[in-house]
Design a protein around this motif. Sequence first.
Motif, short mmCIF file in Angstrom:
data_model
loop_
_atom_site.label_atom_id
_atom_site.label_comp_id
_atom_site.label_asym_id
_atom_site.label_seq_id
_atom_site.Cartn_x
_atom_site.Cartn_y
_atom_site.Cartn_z
N PHE A 1 -1.67 1.17 14.26
CA PHE A 1 -1.59 0.70 12.88
C PHE A 1 -2.37 -0.59 12.65
O PHE A 1 -2.33 -1.17 11.57
CB PHE A 1 -0.13 0.53 12.47
CG PHE A 1 0.62 1.82 12.48
CD1 PHE A 1 0.57 2.68 11.39
CD2 PHE A 1 1.34 2.21 13.60
CE1 PHE A 1 1.24 3.89 11.41
CE2 PHE A 1 2.02 3.42 13.62
CZ PHE A 1 1.97 4.27 12.52
N HIS A 2 -3.10 -1.05 13.66
CA HIS A 2 -3.92 -2.26 13.51
C HIS A 2 -5.07 -1.97 12.55
O HIS A 2 -5.56 -0.86 12.47
CB HIS A 2 -4.48 -2.71 14.85
CG HIS A 2 -3.45 -3.31 15.75
ND1 HIS A 2 -3.77 -4.01 16.87
CD2 HIS A 2 -2.10 -3.32 15.70
CE1 HIS A 2 -2.68 -4.42 17.48
NE2 HIS A 2 -1.65 -4.01 16.79
N LYS B 1 -5.21 -1.97 9.27
CA LYS B 1 -4.92 -1.24 8.03
C LYS B 1 -4.33 -2.14 6.94
O LYS B 1 -3.89 -1.65 5.91
CB LYS B 1 -3.96 -0.08 8.32
CG LYS B 1 -4.52 0.94 9.30
CD LYS B 1 -3.51 2.03 9.60
CE LYS B 1 -3.96 2.99 10.65
NZ LYS B 1 -5.00 3.91 10.23
N THR C 1 3.69 2.55 2.65
CA THR C 1 4.19 1.47 3.49
C THR C 1 5.52 0.98 2.96
O THR C 1 5.66 0.70 1.78
CB THR C 1 3.20 0.28 3.52
OG1 THR C 1 1.93 0.75 3.97
CG2 THR C 1 3.68 -0.81 4.45
N ILE D 1 -1.56 -3.78 7.15
CA ILE D 1 -0.10 -3.76 7.20
C ILE D 1 0.45 -5.12 7.64
O ILE D 1 1.44 -5.60 7.09
CB ILE D 1 0.40 -2.63 8.12
CG1 ILE D 1 -0.01 -1.27 7.54
CG2 ILE D 1 1.90 -2.70 8.32
CD1 ILE D 1 0.24 -0.09 8.47
N GLN E 1 4.95 3.22 8.05
CA GLN E 1 3.78 3.76 7.35
C GLN E 1 3.93 5.28 7.33
O GLN E 1 3.95 5.90 8.38
CB GLN E 1 2.49 3.34 8.06
CG GLN E 1 1.23 3.86 7.42
CD GLN E 1 0.98 3.24 6.05
OE1 GLN E 1 1.18 2.05 5.85
NE2 GLN E 1 0.56 4.05 5.10
N SER F 1 0.82 -1.20 0.00
CA SER F 1 0.00 0.00 0.00
C SER F 1 0.86 1.25 0.00
O SER F 1 1.99 1.24 0.47
CB SER F 1 -0.95 0.00 1.20
OG SER F 1 -0.24 0.23 2.40
#
Length: 177
Positions: free
Chosen positions: A105-106, A108, A5, A110, A68, A2
């Motif tokens: 960042f949970h 998303k 990232t 990643i 990110q 993404s």
Amino acid sequence: MSSGTTIRPARLSEAAALSDLMRRTFVAANGHCSTPANVAAFLDTVYTPERQAQEIRDPDTLTLIVEQDGAWAGFAQLRWGTVPPAEVTLRPAVELGRIYLDAAFHGKGIAALLVTHLLAAARLRHSRSVWLNVWQESEQAIRFYRKHGFQIVGRSVFRVGDDPKDDWVMTQALPAD
């Protein structure tokens, strides 16, 4: 991957910052698993700047940082130097030793990118399978690993300080080259 990232190897100069991130994310995910004294003993043994520097220098350990938009979102680690449990029959095998994201960042996507990257890195070093230990009470982590192709093959014990925790051993076969 993404937009914004980046997944890259940790640098030796980042050992202290990595140690701080590791401590924070471990406490956020597992700080409730034992007494404060046991958690502190674990952190002071496993997540020190010196230990991270040693692991970054180890040619059989790949420590990755995921960023990110320039901020550290998390980290992961593959270890080729560990001995897999007997239940992991497809060899050579690599251990997925750590994978954590900062709570901000949970959700998303990643972590999924990070797992894809880890599995590709494992294949590049000709691993035939990846294995890991996960706390049996960590339902969210177990669901995540199952979603990404891992299956439970056995049990192990993980110590937080002097407190034994029941873990599952999970593994995933990798496609042959």
